[in-house]
Design a protein around this motif. Structure first.
Motif, PDB file in Angstrom:
ATOM      1  N   PRO A  55       4.468 -10.868   6.001  1.00  0.00           N
ATOM      2  CA  PRO A  55       3.793 -10.523   4.746  1.00  0.00           C
ATOM      3  C   PRO A  55       3.457 -11.740   3.873  1.00  0.00           C
ATOM      4  O   PRO A  55       2.526 -11.688   3.062  1.00  0.00           O
ATOM      5  CB  PRO A  55       4.809  -9.599   4.052  1.00  0.00           C
ATOM      6  CG  PRO A  55       5.563  -8.979   5.165  1.00  0.00           C
ATOM      7  CD  PRO A  55       5.695 -10.066   6.193  1.00  0.00           C
ATOM      8  N   LYS A  56       4.194 -12.835   4.052  1.00  0.00           N
ATOM      9  CA  LYS A  56       3.947 -14.044   3.267  1.00  0.00           C
ATOM     10  C   LYS A  56       3.100 -15.068   4.029  1.00  0.00           C
ATOM     11  O   LYS A  56       2.802 -16.148   3.498  1.00  0.00           O
ATOM     12  CB  LYS A  56       5.283 -14.676   2.886  1.00  0.00           C
ATOM     13  CG  LYS A  56       6.196 -13.748   2.093  1.00  0.00           C
ATOM     14  CD  LYS A  56       7.554 -14.403   1.852  1.00  0.00           C
ATOM     15  CE  LYS A  56       8.491 -13.445   1.121  1.00  0.00           C
ATOM     16  NZ  LYS A  56       9.842 -14.048   0.910  1.00  0.00           N
ATOM     17  N   LEU A  57       2.725 -14.744   5.278  1.00  0.00           N
ATOM     18  CA  LEU A  57       2.033 -15.712   6.135  1.00  0.00           C
ATOM     19  C   LEU A  57       0.743 -15.114   6.687  1.00  0.00           C
ATOM     20  O   LEU A  57       0.514 -15.099   7.895  1.00  0.00           O
ATOM     21  CB  LEU A  57       2.935 -16.132   7.298  1.00  0.00           C
ATOM     22  CG  LEU A  57       4.222 -16.885   6.947  1.00  0.00           C
ATOM     23  CD1 LEU A  57       5.072 -17.068   8.197  1.00  0.00           C
ATOM     24  CD2 LEU A  57       3.893 -18.233   6.325  1.00  0.00           C
ATOM     25  N   LEU A  58      -0.105 -14.617   5.808  1.00  0.00           N
ATOM     26  CA  LEU A  58      -1.357 -14.005   6.226  1.00  0.00           C
ATOM     27  C   LEU A  58      -2.525 -14.760   5.583  1.00  0.00           C
ATOM     28  O   LEU A  58      -3.128 -14.287   4.622  1.00  0.00           O
ATOM     29  CB  LEU A  58      -1.377 -12.521   5.853  1.00  0.00           C
ATOM     30  CG  LEU A  58      -0.319 -11.643   6.535  1.00  0.00           C
ATOM     31  CD1 LEU A  58      -0.341 -10.238   5.961  1.00  0.00           C
ATOM     32  CD2 LEU A  58      -0.536 -11.611   8.049  1.00  0.00           C
ATOM     33  N   ASN A  91       3.415  -2.177  13.259  1.00  0.00           N
ATOM     34  CA  ASN A  91       3.482  -3.357  14.127  1.00  0.00           C
ATOM     35  C   ASN A  91       2.131  -4.022  14.325  1.00  0.00           C
ATOM     36  O   ASN A  91       2.053  -5.212  14.649  1.00  0.00           O
ATOM     37  CB  ASN A  91       4.075  -2.986  15.486  1.00  0.00           C
ATOM     38  CG  ASN A  91       5.570  -2.739  15.403  1.00  0.00           C
ATOM     39  OD1 ASN A  91       6.248  -3.228  14.511  1.00  0.00           O
ATOM     40  ND2 ASN A  91       6.087  -1.954  16.327  1.00  0.00           N
ATOM     41  N   SER A  92       1.045  -3.267  14.153  1.00  0.00           N
ATOM     42  CA  SER A  92      -0.288  -3.845  14.319  1.00  0.00           C
ATOM     43  C   SER A  92      -0.921  -4.241  12.985  1.00  0.00           C
ATOM     44  O   SER A  92      -1.994  -4.838  12.960  1.00  0.00           O
ATOM     45  CB  SER A  92      -1.213  -2.851  15.033  1.00  0.00           C
ATOM     46  OG  SER A  92      -1.460  -1.724  14.205  1.00  0.00           O
ATOM     47  N   SER A  93      -0.267  -3.916  11.880  1.00  0.00           N
ATOM     48  CA  SER A  93      -0.888  -4.121  10.568  1.00  0.00           C
ATOM     49  C   SER A  93      -1.153  -5.589  10.265  1.00  0.00           C
ATOM     50  O   SER A  93      -2.214  -5.958   9.760  1.00  0.00           O
ATOM     51  CB  SER A  93      -0.008  -3.514   9.467  1.00  0.00           C
ATOM     52  OG  SER A  93       1.274  -4.122   9.445  1.00  0.00           O
ATOM     53  N   PHE A  94      -0.181  -6.448  10.589  1.00  0.00           N
ATOM     54  CA  PHE A  94      -0.363  -7.876  10.331  1.00  0.00           C
ATOM     55  C   PHE A  94      -1.486  -8.437  11.203  1.00  0.00           C
ATOM     56  O   PHE A  94      -2.315  -9.224  10.749  1.00  0.00           O
ATOM     57  CB  PHE A  94       0.939  -8.638  10.599  1.00  0.00           C
ATOM     58  CG  PHE A  94       2.148  -8.055   9.922  1.00  0.00           C
ATOM     59  CD1 PHE A  94       2.252  -8.073   8.535  1.00  0.00           C
ATOM     60  CD2 PHE A  94       3.174  -7.480  10.664  1.00  0.00           C
ATOM     61  CE1 PHE A  94       3.369  -7.533   7.908  1.00  0.00           C
ATOM     62  CE2 PHE A  94       4.279  -6.948  10.044  1.00  0.00           C
ATOM     63  CZ  PHE A  94       4.385  -6.968   8.663  1.00  0.00           C
ATOM     64  N   ASN A 117       0.085  -6.759   1.307  1.00  0.00           N
ATOM     65  CA  ASN A 117      -0.730  -6.892   0.099  1.00  0.00           C
ATOM     66  C   ASN A 117      -1.971  -6.017   0.270  1.00  0.00           C
ATOM     67  O   ASN A 117      -2.793  -6.274   1.153  1.00  0.00           O
ATOM     68  CB  ASN A 117      -1.128  -8.356  -0.085  1.00  0.00           C
ATOM     69  CG  ASN A 117      -1.969  -8.577  -1.333  1.00  0.00           C
ATOM     70  OD1 ASN A 117      -2.422  -7.643  -1.974  1.00  0.00           O
ATOM     71  ND2 ASN A 117      -2.186  -9.836  -1.669  1.00  0.00           N
ATOM     72  N   PRO A 118      -2.152  -4.977  -0.544  1.00  0.00           N
ATOM     73  CA  PRO A 118      -3.295  -4.074  -0.367  1.00  0.00           C
ATOM     74  C   PRO A 118      -4.637  -4.780  -0.499  1.00  0.00           C
ATOM     75  O   PRO A 118      -5.653  -4.293   0.015  1.00  0.00           O
ATOM     76  CB  PRO A 118      -3.096  -3.029  -1.471  1.00  0.00           C
ATOM     77  CG  PRO A 118      -2.212  -3.680  -2.473  1.00  0.00           C
ATOM     78  CD  PRO A 118      -1.312  -4.584  -1.690  1.00  0.00           C
ATOM     79  N   LYS A 133      -7.121   0.978  -5.316  1.00  0.00           N
ATOM     80  CA  LYS A 133      -8.552   1.260  -5.305  1.00  0.00           C
ATOM     81  C   LYS A 133      -9.122   1.372  -3.889  1.00  0.00           C
ATOM     82  O   LYS A 133     -10.135   2.050  -3.668  1.00  0.00           O
ATOM     83  CB  LYS A 133      -9.312   0.189  -6.087  1.00  0.00           C
ATOM     84  CG  LYS A 133      -9.062   0.216  -7.591  1.00  0.00           C
ATOM     85  CD  LYS A 133      -9.883  -0.846  -8.296  1.00  0.00           C
ATOM     86  CE  LYS A 133      -9.657  -0.805  -9.798  1.00  0.00           C
ATOM     87  NZ  LYS A 133     -10.453  -1.844 -10.504  1.00  0.00           N
ATOM     88  N   ASN A 134      -8.484   0.690  -2.945  1.00  0.00           N
ATOM     89  CA  ASN A 134      -9.016   0.706  -1.570  1.00  0.00           C
ATOM     90  C   ASN A 134      -8.548   1.908  -0.764  1.00  0.00           C
ATOM     91  O   ASN A 134      -8.842   2.012   0.425  1.00  0.00           O
ATOM     92  CB  ASN A 134      -8.613  -0.577  -0.841  1.00  0.00           C
ATOM     93  CG  ASN A 134      -7.100  -0.678  -0.651  1.00  0.00           C
ATOM     94  OD1 ASN A 134      -6.332   0.020  -1.309  1.00  0.00           O
ATOM     95  ND2 ASN A 134      -6.671  -1.551   0.243  1.00  0.00           N
ATOM     96  N   ASN A 135      -7.834   2.828  -1.391  1.00  0.00           N
ATOM     97  CA  ASN A 135      -7.218   3.943  -0.687  1.00  0.00           C
ATOM     98  C   ASN A 135      -8.195   5.092  -0.472  1.00  0.00           C
ATOM     99  O   ASN A 135      -8.827   5.580  -1.410  1.00  0.00           O
ATOM    100  CB  ASN A 135      -6.014   4.444  -1.492  1.00  0.00           C
ATOM    101  CG  ASN A 135      -5.251   5.564  -0.815  1.00  0.00           C
ATOM    102  OD1 ASN A 135      -4.740   6.453  -1.481  1.00  0.00           O
ATOM    103  ND2 ASN A 135      -5.141   5.536   0.501  1.00  0.00           N
ATOM    104  N   LEU A 136      -8.341   5.522   0.783  1.00  0.00           N
ATOM    105  CA  LEU A 136      -9.122   6.697   1.140  1.00  0.00           C
ATOM    106  C   LEU A 136      -8.133   7.770   1.580  1.00  0.00           C
ATOM    107  O   LEU A 136      -7.454   7.612   2.595  1.00  0.00           O
ATOM    108  CB  LEU A 136     -10.112   6.364   2.254  1.00  0.00           C
ATOM    109  CG  LEU A 136     -11.175   7.408   2.615  1.00  0.00           C
ATOM    110  CD1 LEU A 136     -12.307   6.751   3.419  1.00  0.00           C
ATOM    111  CD2 LEU A 136     -10.619   8.580   3.408  1.00  0.00           C
TER     112      LEU A 136
END
Length: 338
Positions: A55-58, A91-94, A117-118, A133-136
């Motif tokens: 999460p801190k390394l994207l 697991n695939s989100s990053f 981070n959204p 705001k990006n939520n569908l």
């Protein structure tokens, strides 16, 4: 429909339920747009440590994103360009974010943000609102279910196995999503299934899943009465991909509450669906809200399991999958400006 295909990269962790949602979304998108879909199966290395650090390394820089991806994931060769990246599951989100940064394109993510981070996701698709705001917010998660194909597969299974009588389907998961199964829970489920069969004069079409495990299946086999089982798929000992056929073959469908994909696939089949929850569980607020919403909209019946819980048959749901898909696509078109 545009003649120029939209190049889509589906990033998957190999979990069937996750991949089916991502591919299902592509099938929905193909109703309006011409897609060129490639699937990238990625495997997260050192999962516990990676989930803590990533999460801190994207980075947004494409070269840095490529280095981080190779460091933390086992990845196949990726395309040189894409118009959209899609993935489902933590697991695939990053990798979703990293691949989108590498290729300089927008992304869609289905699943819980957890510590993400959204701002790094263009469209975040969920069953309950997140407040960002990006939520569908979807009525139904995408899947590969075609109600007619499900019925046809069910009819074929009944003929092939020479099954008759009143048959109901029982889809069994296992520990997950805050639901914990031990010997007591498996025994309770088996006792309930026996009671239901005896009260309503039915036999079960049953399938377990990879999360049931050998121990769960052993308890179920010990306590389920053979005369109440018309046909069973024991996934741990002899896995068979017959879930949709079993859904189509049963006049009523019961699924344990520990898998959102099992619930949504049952509902999307347009079969009368009952979701069976353990008496006590640790499912988070958003997961519980999604189940309650399904029940409130009349998409399924939600019950709490006990050996005295009886569930008479319910009528088929008045569920129009095409309308749900069109509503979702309208929102996506607006958000992605396709």
């Amino acid at each position: 429909m545009s003649e120029t295909p939209i190049k889509v990269v589906v990033v998957t962790d190999g979990v069937v339920g996750h991949e089916n949602q991502s591919i299902g979304l592509c099938k929905w998108l193909e109703r309006r747009w011409n897609l060129d879909v490639s699937v990238a199966n990625v495997q997260l290395r050192e999962k516990a440590l990676s989930r803590l650090l990533l999460p801190k390394l994207l980075p947004e820089d494409s070269r840095a994103a490529r280095r981080i991806l190779k460091l933390f994931y086992e990845t196949p060769e990726l395309p040189d360009e894409a118009d959209l990246v899609i993935s489902t599951g933590g697991n695939s989100s990053f990798a979703n974010i990293l691949v989108a940064s590498m290729l300089g394109c927008p992304n869609i993510y289905l699943g819980s943000l957890r510590r993400l981070n959204p701002r790094r996701i263009n469209v975040h698709m969920t069953l309950e609102p997140t407040g960002y705001k990006n939520n569908l917010v979807m009525t139904m998660s995408p899947n590969l279910v075609d109600p007619k194909a499900v019925l046809d597969a069910g009819s074929s299974l009944l003929k092939r196995r020479k099954l008759d009588g009143t048959l109901w389907t029982l889809i069994i998961g296992g520990t997950g999503a805050g639901f914990d199964y031990g010997e007591q829970e498996w025994r309770l489920l088996a006792t309930w299934a026996n009671s239901m069969a005896e009260k309503y004069g039915i036999r079960w079409l049953l399938t377990t899943s990879r999360r049931t495990g050998g121990k769960g299946e052993s308890v179920l086999k010990e306590h389920l009465k053979p005369e109440h089982i018309a046909y069973a798929v024991w996934w741990d000992s002899e896995p068979k991909k017959e879930l949709l056929a079993l859904i189509g073959a049963g006049t009523q469908v019961f699924t344990t509450a520990d898998s959102m994909s099992m619930m949504t696939e049952s509902i999307a089949s347009s079969r009368p669906t009952t979701v069976v929850a353990l008496p006590t569980h640790r499912a988070n607020e958003r997961y519980r809200a999604a189940m309650d919403r399904f029940a409130r909209l009349g998409l399924c019946r939600l019950i709490q399991l006990s050996d005295e819980t009886y569930c008479p048959p319910i009528p088929a749901m008045s569920f129009d999958l095409s309308t749900v898909i069109d509503q979702t696509l309208d929102q996506l078109e607006y958000r992605l400006a396709c």
